[in-house]
Design an enzyme around this catalytic site. Structure first.
Site, PDB file in Angstrom:
ATOM      1  N   HIS A  98       0.853  -1.194   0.000  1.00 45.26           N
ATOM      2  CA  HIS A  98       0.000   0.000   0.000  1.00 45.26           C
ATOM      3  C   HIS A  98       0.891   1.246   0.000  1.00 45.26           C
ATOM      4  CE1 HIS A  98      -2.881   3.013   1.317  1.00 45.26           C
ATOM      5  NE2 HIS A  98      -3.839   2.175   0.981  1.00 45.26           N
ATOM      6  N   GLU A 123      -4.200   1.987  -7.138  1.00 49.07           N
ATOM      7  CA  GLU A 123      -4.568   3.009  -6.168  1.00 49.07           C
ATOM      8  C   GLU A 123      -3.828   4.318  -6.455  1.00 49.07           C
ATOM      9  OE1 GLU A 123      -6.679   1.418  -2.634  1.00 49.07           O
ATOM     10  OE2 GLU A 123      -4.618   1.794  -2.027  1.00 49.07           O
TER      11      GLU A 123
HETATM   12  P1  PGA Z   1      -9.976   5.498   0.750  1.00 49.80           P
HETATM   13  O1  PGA Z   1      -8.582   4.686   0.831  1.00 49.80           O
HETATM   14  O2  PGA Z   1     -11.058   4.539   0.420  1.00 49.80           O
HETATM   15  O3  PGA Z   1     -10.095   6.130   2.101  1.00 49.80           O
HETATM   16  O4  PGA Z   1      -9.764   6.521  -0.333  1.00 49.80           O
HETATM   17  C1  PGA Z   1      -8.320   3.644  -0.062  1.00 49.80           C
HETATM   18  C2  PGA Z   1      -7.069   2.937   0.373  1.00 49.80           C
HETATM   19  O5  PGA Z   1      -6.161   3.550   0.945  1.00 49.80           O
HETATM   20  O6  PGA Z   1      -6.972   1.704   0.156  1.00 49.80           O
END
Ligand code: PGA
Length: 228
Positions: free
Chosen positions: A92, A151
């Site tokens: 992540h 992401e």
């Molecule tokens: P969010 O975060 O849904 O708060 O935008 C997504 C993530 O960090 O996986």
């Protein structure tokens, strides 16, 4: 190969036992047409597993790059497997940015997870996806082994989703090599936009909007609606 869309609720470092329990009691069962995963913090895994809502699967947010052994503070993939974890998020952007995690460490984590039979969900973003996926491929990891979450940094926790057209282009670029992976989108996903993102991806990684059971239930309801 048909695979169900995958929704992962990522709580990050939120909740303690009391609020986690209240959430699992209030959240809807997972519909048969979706794979739905809750990824709480390590300390909550056993408690959440003990009260896992019907049809839900357990996930973790990270795993050690090392096996069981003398690695103080690290949680090994075999330990995750032991408490019932089926999926594990790795790489992540918060891990990269705040904990200086590298693409090679992510590969090592994926290898540990695969040997423990836990499904890795590898997060990527534009600046490093080639390096990350290249290193994974170089280590012999194939598209059958992992799922991938795209992401975009600017969309995480901001309320501003990425432009779906740009997401489509990015996902198509990855698809050529990673055909069997489910490719998820993550970044400000909520009940209002999940339908749109499920049209172009095979699932979603959801943090902020997963924290309230009511909001998660609305996401599931919308997701099953668009998956039909
Ligand atoms: P969010 O975060 O849904 O708060 O935008 C997504 C993530 O960090 O996986």
């Amino acid at each position: 190969m048909y695979q169900k869309p995958l929704l992962i609720a990522n709580w990050k470092s939120q909740k303690t036992a009391e609020s986690a329990l209240a959430w699992v009691r209030a959240v809807s069962p997972a519909p048969a047409g979706l794979d739905v995963v809750i990824a709480p913090g390590f300390t909550l895994l056993s408690e959440v597993k003990a009260h896992l809502p019907e049809g839900w699967q357990l996930g973790a947010q990270d795993a050690s790059a090392f096996p069981l052994g003398a690695y103080t503070g690290a949680v090994a993939a075999d330990q995750l497997k032991d408490v019932g974890v089926r999926y594990c998020i790795v790489g992540h952007s918060e891990r990269r940015r705040l904990f200086h995690e590298t693409s090679q460490e992510v590969v090592n984590k994926v290898e540990q997870l695969l040997s423990a039979h836990v499904r890795p969900v590898v997060c990527v973003d534009q600046p490093y996806f080639k390096e990350q996926l290249g290193l994974l491929g170089g280590a012999g990891i194939t598209s059958a082994d992992i799922d991938i979450a795209y992401e975009p940094l600017a969309a995480i926790g901001t309320g501003n989703t990425a432009d779906p057209t740009a997401v489509t282009q990015f996902l198509e670029q990855m698809r050529t090599e990673w055909q069997e992976s489910r490719v998820l989108y993550g970044g400000s996903v909520n009940a209002d936009n999940i339908g749109e993102f499920l049209l172009i991806s095979q699932g979603a990684l959801i943090a902020t909007a997963s924290l309230e059971a009511e909001s998660m239930n609305a996401i599931i309801a919308q997701a099953i609606h668009s998956a039909q």
